[in-house]
Write a protein that holds these residues in place. Sequence first.
Motif, PDB file in Angstrom:
ATOM      1  N   ARG A 219     -61.553  35.661 -17.680  1.00  0.00           N
ATOM      2  CA  ARG A 219     -62.630  36.602 -17.859  1.00  0.00           C
ATOM      3  C   ARG A 219     -63.888  35.840 -18.689  1.00  0.00           C
ATOM      4  O   ARG A 219     -65.214  36.246 -18.549  1.00  0.00           O
ATOM      5  N   ARG A 223     -67.518  35.471 -17.817  1.00  0.00           N
ATOM      6  CA  ARG A 223     -68.718  36.369 -18.498  1.00  0.00           C
ATOM      7  C   ARG A 223     -69.751  35.398 -18.829  1.00  0.00           C
ATOM      8  O   ARG A 223     -71.087  35.709 -19.173  1.00  0.00           O
ATOM      9  N   LEU A 251     -70.109  42.273 -14.821  1.00  0.00           N
ATOM     10  CA  LEU A 251     -70.278  41.366 -15.731  1.00  0.00           C
ATOM     11  C   LEU A 251     -72.005  41.395 -16.197  1.00  0.00           C
ATOM     12  O   LEU A 251     -72.327  41.078 -17.054  1.00  0.00           O
ATOM     13  N   GLU A 254     -72.557  44.398 -18.027  1.00  0.00           N
ATOM     14  CA  GLU A 254     -72.561  43.979 -19.353  1.00  0.00           C
ATOM     15  C   GLU A 254     -73.433  43.310 -20.010  1.00  0.00           C
ATOM     16  O   GLU A 254     -73.883  43.537 -21.191  1.00  0.00           O
TER      17      GLU A 254
END
Length: 506
Positions: A219, A223, A251, A254
């Motif tokens: 992750r 990211r 992502l 985000e």
Amino acid sequence: MTTTLPAATGFLAAASQDTEIALRPTFAAQGSRTVVRENRGRQHLHIVLLHGAAPDGSLARRGDTAVLLAGELYNQADLHSLLPDGFGASGDADLVLALLDSYGVHAFRLLNGRFAVFAVAGNRALLATDHAGTVPLYVTARPGQVTAATEAKSLAGTSGTGGLAGTRPMYALPGVCQLKAGVVLEIDIVGGMTDVHHTWKPPLGRRILPEADATDLVRDALRRGVRARTGTDTPLVVISGGIDSSSIAALAVEAADGRTIDTLAMGTERHNEFPEAGLVANHLSTRHREIVVSTADLLARLPHTVWAAETTNVDIVEYLLPLTVLYLRADETSRRILTGYGADIPLGGMHREGRLHALETAVSHDMATFDGLNEMTPVLSAVGGHWSTHPFWDREVLDALTSLEAGLKHRHGRDKWVLRTAMADFLPHPTVIRPKLGVHEGSGTTAAFSALLVDAGVPASHLRHAKHLVLQTLFRRVVANGEHPDAVDLADVVDKVAGRQSQSVS
């Protein structure tokens, strides 16, 4: 990093002792062109830059050295930390030039990016690909001249000796070679001698990690890979509703820090994944659009896919055909496009057998044979004027995914377990557990290509070979002979191949 299109998305360049260098730039990629001619001591440079932004940052010069870079770097901050305080690069090419001063050809081992480089230092030419060769680079060389291009069609008809170390010969293009991934090819322009430097190879060792550590590793690496490719711009993310593309979209949302991102899905009247993609788009609150393409229109773009990807591999063309159509329909304005493409290779996503031995064999084989297939070529999106990038093939992400032992990739009866678990809190549960479906399957591309040939009279037992013959014919016409794909009568090509197959059967 620059978050618009890269300073240059492609090039054709030659370094020669001859005063006159005749270049015939032929690009499938759209973009503005800038011509640069320079005399650097005894060497003459002739460069044609393809770009969608100001091209200045793609060419750097100092003394007798010039560096040309198509694409972009993703670890600029780390690279700047290696240089003296106060150093200010005007672009990625300038940064590479400064690193060459300190590290020589080994500077390319430091780069994490999506790029092809052509550099001239005195009588030496340096040609380099990124770690995975995601921007293909082609070369012809003879004593006194080296010519390189990001599209092989630009080198059709040029004279070269071929057989260069660190390269592979190109089908139907005598003397033209493709640089291998993760390689720097050093050529003496005067005498033609070559030296090869390897900058990256897929990791062979495997890491044993606790489940939580493995999911955190994946992750966090993904990211960073997504953030490096988005910045302050609003990217366009292609989603199918599968775990790969949906992870990138999540992502990207985000990274957008409250800004709404755009997503796009494509399907045909026969096959689509619109409900699955819509579920993800609703969950992430993206601006979502669906594009419906008829099967006939999809198949009509076969010549364009071969034209862009410059490959005759049947599987790869079937994967890339729906993407080509999507990029051509995506938008009228040039966009930065993120995809989830490529995750299946290091994670064994297309391997549908649970045995770990077989899974590890599949991953090892795929990582050893991806090079030269041109799956990631930016020309595919550039035929529509866009710049695509694939976070799963970020160097750090690729290292992390490949190095995990097979039991973290298939675990608890679930394929790509480590990715699904890493993204479980970001996506709807049905998306996290959804079985793998390839883009060629979700769009119906493989079935449509097969039906096209069967309807023309090709026996089912000869389909694979007939597809290959169709793609070889298209390659010779749109790459080797310079025809525009719009001028190709696909039905005629198929009929001629079908006739040859019928004769061979009888």
